[in-house]
Design an enzyme around this catalytic site. Structure first.
Site, PDB file in Angstrom:
ATOM      1  N   GLU A 151      -4.629   1.959  -4.508  1.00 34.56           N
ATOM      2  CA  GLU A 151      -3.520   2.221  -4.339  1.00 34.56           C
ATOM      3  C   GLU A 151      -2.528   0.998  -3.780  1.00 34.56           C
ATOM      4  O   GLU A 151      -1.512   1.252  -3.237  1.00 34.56           O
ATOM      5  CB  GLU A 151      -2.887   3.433  -3.745  1.00 34.56           C
ATOM      6  CG  GLU A 151      -3.329   3.449  -2.193  1.00 34.56           C
ATOM      7  CD  GLU A 151      -4.609   3.903  -1.816  1.00 34.56           C
ATOM      8  OE1 GLU A 151      -5.007   4.342  -0.774  1.00 34.56           O
ATOM      9  OE2 GLU A 151      -5.500   4.076  -2.857  1.00 34.56           O
ATOM     10  N   ASP A 161       0.895  -1.016  -0.084  1.00 34.28           N
ATOM     11  CA  ASP A 161       0.173  -0.148   0.126  1.00 34.28           C
ATOM     12  C   ASP A 161       0.708   1.254  -0.337  1.00 34.28           C
ATOM     13  O   ASP A 161       1.903   1.219   0.827  1.00 34.28           O
ATOM     14  CB  ASP A 161      -1.034   0.018   1.015  1.00 34.28           C
ATOM     15  CG  ASP A 161      -1.872   1.090   1.165  1.00 34.28           C
ATOM     16  OD1 ASP A 161      -2.795   1.000   0.571  1.00 34.28           O
ATOM     17  OD2 ASP A 161      -1.616   2.069   1.866  1.00 34.28           O
ATOM     18  N   ILE A 162       0.474   2.160  -0.924  1.00 36.82           N
ATOM     19  CA  ILE A 162       1.252   3.424  -0.877  1.00 36.82           C
ATOM     20  C   ILE A 162       0.995   4.407   0.224  1.00 36.82           C
ATOM     21  O   ILE A 162      -0.230   4.805   0.310  1.00 36.82           O
ATOM     22  CB  ILE A 162       1.061   4.270  -2.199  1.00 36.82           C
ATOM     23  CG1 ILE A 162       1.357   3.352  -3.288  1.00 36.82           C
ATOM     24  CG2 ILE A 162       1.846   5.485  -2.123  1.00 36.82           C
ATOM     25  CD1 ILE A 162       0.915   4.156  -4.808  1.00 36.82           C
TER      26      ILE A 162
END
Length: 353
Positions: free
Chosen positions: A267, A224-225
């Site tokens: 994301e 995950d960003i």
């Protein structure tokens, strides 16, 4: 056909119009050869008709190149219809000039809507039958020897055979290309060009089956960003999309060719590592995290971005499903994010129980 319908058809079939240009080149070359043939056979009218035909095909070639498809189609239609009639009337039905009319059958189906194509095909059939009837009841105006007539017939038949073969191979290539493109679009995330969630799920389940069959390890990374919403809010969604696109390329560089990677959510990215235990997978994840953390985004996106990753790692346990492994990786990812982000957390089957 309305102008809107014609425009739609033209846009839908760009490959057909490129082939139409190629056919113009072939037909013009054939007519140049016919000029010399009919002068030698003592049929000057047909010889000079071929000069006009070459000019019409050259004009049609130019029109198709400028997307003036209606003009190009009209020129080709006129040339073939008139030429077929003159050839059949002057030297006889057995000359085989009527073969060229048959090439309009597939062309009409491609260039017209169904209702107009049916009308045009009916008119073509009537015209063809009319020429045949004329050949039965009226002798040729400029007859040539039987041997020459056979030669012209074989020449015409060979050209039409070659052109139909070319169109057939073109059709097969076009259908195959369209099928590959549809498969690609159905299995690829349009933004990052990685596997989409559905296709990655299919591939991952196949890898799990293989790992269980051969008793091989398999691990997954859920990425995950960090603070991606903040990137969108500050720099805008277009820049956020560029981050996703560039990150997808960077992730791919850190993986082996047979590793699977896809966009799992907005994301989020999911990576499947065949024949990889959890310790090795953790090392891969850490190497990836460090690489992204130290990457100079300004050189590529012209913005002072800070992009970091939180990663959860899990390994396939005995008789586990894909959902179970991903669920454990998701728990590990949650730990990474709740512990301050920009870190890797692994959860094996014992830890998660």
């Amino acid at each position: 056909m309305s102008s809107m319908e014609r425009t739609t058809l033209n846009r839908q079939r760009p490959q057909f119009w490129r082939v139409a240009r190629r056919c113009c080149q072939i037909a013009a070359t054939v007519d140049i050869a016919f000029f010399g043939i009919f002068l030698a056979l003592g049929s000057p009218i047909l010889a000079w008709v071929n000069v006009v035909s070459v000019a019409m095909y050259a004009w049609a070639f130019y029109a198709f190149g400028r997307r003036q498809n209606a003009l190009g189609t009209w020129l080709v239609w006129t040339e073939v219809v008139v030429h077929a009639a003159l050839g059949s009337i002057l030297i006889g039905w057995d000359s085989g000039f009527h073969y060229y009319l048959l090439m309009f059958i597939p062309a009409l189906a491609v260039t017209m809507s169904a209702r107009y194509a049916i009308v045009a095909l009916s008119l073509l059939w009537l015209y063809y039958v009319g020429l045949y009837a004329a050949g039965l009841y009226f002798p040729p105006v400029q007859p040539i020897s039987a041997e020459a007539l056979i030669g012209v017939n074989i020449f015409n038949l060979s050209i039409v055979f070659a052109m139909f073969s070319y169109l057939g191979f073109f059709y097969v290539r076009t259908v195959s290309s369209a099928s590959r493109e549809l498969n690609r679009l159905a299995s690829t995330d349009s933004l990052t060009l990685l596997h989409n969630r559905r296709h990655l799920t299919e591939l991952a389940e196949a890898e799990i089956t293989r790992a269980e069959r051969y008793n091989k390890p398999l691990s997954v990374l859920l990425i995950d960003i960090d603070h991606f919403k903040l990137i969108n809010d500050i720099f805008g969604h277009p820049k956020g999309d560029q981050v996703l696109q560039h990150l997808a390329k960077l992730i791919r560089l850190e993986l082996r060719q047979h590793d699977l990677v896809g966009r799992w959510g907005g994301e989020e990215f999911l990576i499947v590592l065949p024949e990889t235990d959890i310790l090795t997978a953790e090392q891969v994840a850490e190497r990836m995290r460090v690489a992204i953390n130290g990457y100079n985004w300004r050189d590529n996106l012209k913005k002072d971005l800070s992009v970091t990753l939180s990663i959860g790692v899990s390994e396939l346990g005995p008789n586990e499903t894909l959902n179970r492994i991903i669920s454990r990786a998701d728990k590990a990812l949650y730990i990474s994010k709740s512990s301050g982000r920009n870190r890797v957390t692994k959860l094996n089957t014992e830890t998660s129980l």
